[in-house]
Design an enzyme around this catalytic site. Structure first.
Site, mmCIF file in Angstrom:
data_model
loop_
_atom_site.group_PDB
_atom_site.id
_atom_site.type_symbol
_atom_site.label_atom_id
_atom_site.label_comp_id
_atom_site.label_asym_id
_atom_site.label_seq_id
_atom_site.Cartn_x
_atom_site.Cartn_y
_atom_site.Cartn_z
ATOM 1 N N CYS A 165 79.835 -22.306 134.917
ATOM 2 C CA CYS A 165 78.396 -22.488 134.669
ATOM 3 C C CYS A 165 78.047 -23.958 134.445
ATOM 4 O O CYS A 165 76.896 -24.353 134.557
ATOM 5 C CB CYS A 165 77.952 -21.727 133.425
ATOM 6 N N VAL A 213 97.939 -13.658 144.481
ATOM 7 C CA VAL A 213 98.406 -12.283 144.675
ATOM 8 C C VAL A 213 97.732 -11.770 145.938
ATOM 9 O O VAL A 213 96.508 -11.813 146.042
ATOM 10 C CB VAL A 213 98.045 -11.416 143.453
ATOM 11 N N TYR A 238 57.910 -18.904 110.149
ATOM 12 C CA TYR A 238 56.814 -19.810 110.468
ATOM 13 C C TYR A 238 56.914 -21.084 109.638
ATOM 14 O O TYR A 238 57.153 -21.023 108.430
ATOM 15 C CB TYR A 238 55.452 -19.163 110.196
#
Lengths: 446, 446
Positions: free
Chosen positions: A47, A84, A426
């Site tokens: 990412c 693999v 707030y």
């Protein structure tokens, strides 16, 4: 709980594979764990590649969450640079080079690779994808070349958006092509697709919607992309961001059950249809927490959770992955776009009778510096009054709000008078007394 | 629903009073609404005063959410500069000047005033509080005087913290005095009190804990504060931030039921013990959402919610205030401190058997600029496995996370395997794949 003499082979050394390895070793220090990994490194935080290319940092090793040495010190055996190429489920063997290795438990964590469309010219120099460390190093180096001025990004999903920003920050003139009529149609409802489009255009990205690239023109180097209407757009490089396909080629025509797109079908324990064989992450399906549906959602957050579940189940600690609501966020220049749960179209397709609200408000008081615009959409199931999904856009600092909605979706509480009064923080630099979430809930509850 | 010929008198023109007025008018455009207000203005956003004093903006009118004219255009009658000095509940009359006015419904929204301790010298010039617009203008002007170099802030609650920051930004040398042995003991557990103290000291605030100011010395102007041990600290001004007392003097010795601190006792509908008399906001009690207890919590967020409830009940739309979890946040220089629910001490006092975790982590990936430290504490009830409370510190941009916890408290969901897997947003500039919240929930669920 300890398991004696049990050997787990993990195929793939990215988020899922190494997540299983680390937790399994914690669960059972005596466990034998062998990881076969194609690359020379493990635990790549893919990412971060766009941020590496953009020059946020210069050492690509910053993207390696944990080194091979660190895993080995912990007693985990890692076999790097090894592919693999076959699995014999009957005899519990994996094949690599000219050797085999046998397992008691197998974890197939082979991840996914970018979809490469069958276009003429796709093999030309300066056609890039971005999944591996090598991809990142190569693309970053190529973009230092000042002769590369115009770049096509094909696909306007999250990686296409991040790459558009990255290339623009490297002073490239970016053309973003999307086959669908809007930006990120699988993640966002049309309103938010439109917000992102406006943001891209404000930042001088050339956005081409409903546009099919049919050919990449060039001799050796890329010279242009050809569109369905036969018009040409001159570009010096192409970045393909058309989504991912599970790396499950070696499993075709085996008894392992695959979904239509090739993803390994797993149950809630991470188990496949074959005994002692597990899978997860980008190679496998996952499930939708709300609808229970099998989905393919190659997200790092899903990979890390399913890895824990697999490791616990192998260690005989029963665990279940309860599903994903596809919570995700992307930054596009200075704004964030986040989503969680079902989109409007998705909810309707599932047969829900829905009510939606779209609110525009501000993230904080006007008198402290830094007030910015927020948009919030909520999708509610009329019958249960539960929130099914939400989408948001705003300043980066405001985006964590979407997690409050994720928590409400997760908790399956109804939208009612009590929820309208949810007590949120707030103070002038953080919020308004009545938050955008209150406004939206009150409107939904009318 | 419409109410005919019903007159509501509201005493007090701040958040609660004007909140009731606006919503009642929306509920019933024909309602007669008269607001008696001591000040020349209404709807002061008092929370913004420290930011005004600090110079974030210069026009104090920015703090007026809505003007008298705007309310009057909406048909609400406002009588400014008028103090109601007596209420006759039997005859439904309010007294002001040498007049009376009669009501059908009465809303007492007189708010609260800062507690002024009975100290020698408290009447001296340069002793300030900060609640009204006039306070703000006076303090801001006074602080422009370069001869005011050293300032005492008495009380380390949220306003004391905000004022310490404000005065420090105005280049004052600040002494912060707190009677208790730690910062904001009513809001935070000791760990977070300590984090705030370290932040204050890093920013050159002189923090004096367990310290009682016994006198303010000076002749006319403030010269020093005297401490309990008789030592003197020279200061040029004093800001009192010792909490609030409900403005209910005129109601003592009436039949209106008051709590011990003088707050008007209301039920969940905002109704007092006297018919047709309502109250809310800083003048009244509220209730704790978790415990159901009557509490006094003078927060703007409570005021705005109770205002809606009162207005709806007056308009015969039954509504209930379900309570508060005292969600709150304060910025101290560049960091935020947030809390929600019960603190550890509070939870124990309530008889809960609790488990707590305190996690230190980062808010986002290391390779994108701007990674910062986060601390998160969660308090869980062992029996129900519900989250009772949480506290957090970190960069301003990370603080919205506490609302995710508020949502989980609100939803009363147990901490279990499913909650451990809550699907939160991730992208490199916003979070880490495994968020601090996941780490904390996993540890709680062990």
């Amino acid at each position: 709980m300890r398991i004696f003499n049990v050997k787990t082979i993990i195929v793939g050394g990215s988020a899922t594979g190494m997540g299983v390895a680390a937790r399994l070793k914690r669960n059972d220090p005596n466990a034998t764990i062998v990881v076969y990994q194609e690359k020379s490194y493990v635990s790549l935080g893919a990412c971060g590649l766009p941020y590496f290319v953009a020059g946020n940092f210069s050492d690509p090793n910053n993207l390696i969450a944990r080194s091979i040495t660190a895993f080995e010190e912990n007693g985990i055996i890692i076999v790097p640079n090894t592919q693999v190429f076959k699995i014999d489920f009957e005899n519990k063997l994996v094949y690599f080079d000219n050797k085999t290795d046998s397992y008691d438990n197998l974890v197939i964590a082979t991840g996914a690779t970018p979809y490469i469309p069958p276009l003429v010219g796709v093999e030309l120099k300066n056609v890039y994808t971005l999944t591996t460390l090598e991809d990142g190093i190569e693309l970053k180096k190529a973009m230092q070349n000042p002769n590369i001025k115009n770049v096509a990004v094909i696909g306007a999903g999250f990686i296409g958006l991040e790459m558009s920003e990255t290339l623009s920050e490297l002073n490239k003139n970016v053309h973003l092509f999307e086959l669908e009529e809007r930006i990120s149609p699988n993640a966002f409802d049309p309103e938010f697709s439109q917000f992102i489009k406006e943001n891209l255009e404000k930042n001088k990205i050339n956005v081409h919607l409903s546009t099919k690239v049919t050919e990449i023109k060039g001799t050796d180097q890329v010279q242009a992309v050809v569109l369905a209407d036969n018009s040409l757009i001159e570009v010096d490089a192409v970045v393909l961001a058309l989504g991912f396909r599970p790396n499950t080629e070696i499993l075709r025509n085996t008894k392992l059950a695959l979904a239509e797109n090739g993803a390994i079908i797993i149950d809630e324990t991470g188990h496949t249809n074959i005994d002692h064989v597990y899978s997860g992450g980008d190679a496998a399906t996952s499930s939708n927490y709300i609808t229970g549906e099998l989905i393919y959602s190659p997200l790092a957050t899903v990979a890390s959770k399913i890895a824990r579940v697999i490791a616990d189940n192998i260690a005989n600690k029963p665990a279940k992955f309860v599903g994903s609501i596809r919570s995700a966020v992307v930054r596009v220049f200075d704004l964030g776009y986040a989503r969680t749960g079902l989109g409007e179209f998705e909810a309707k397709k599932q047969g829900y009778q829905i009510r939606t609200v779209l609110i525009k408000d501000k993230d904080q008081t006007n008198y402290v510096n830094g007030q910015t615009d927020l948009y919030l959409k909520i999708i509610m199931d009329i019958k249960s009054r539960q929130i099914l999904g939400a989408q948001m856009s705003g300043a980066v600092k405001a985006m964590q709000r979407i997690n409050t909605l994720a928590a409400l979706i997760w908790s399956k509480v109804p939208v009612d008078e009590a929820l309208e009064q949810i007590d949120l923080i707030y103070a002038p630099p953080f919020a308004r007394t009545t938050d955008i979430l209150h406004i939206a809930l009150a409107k939904l509850n009318k």
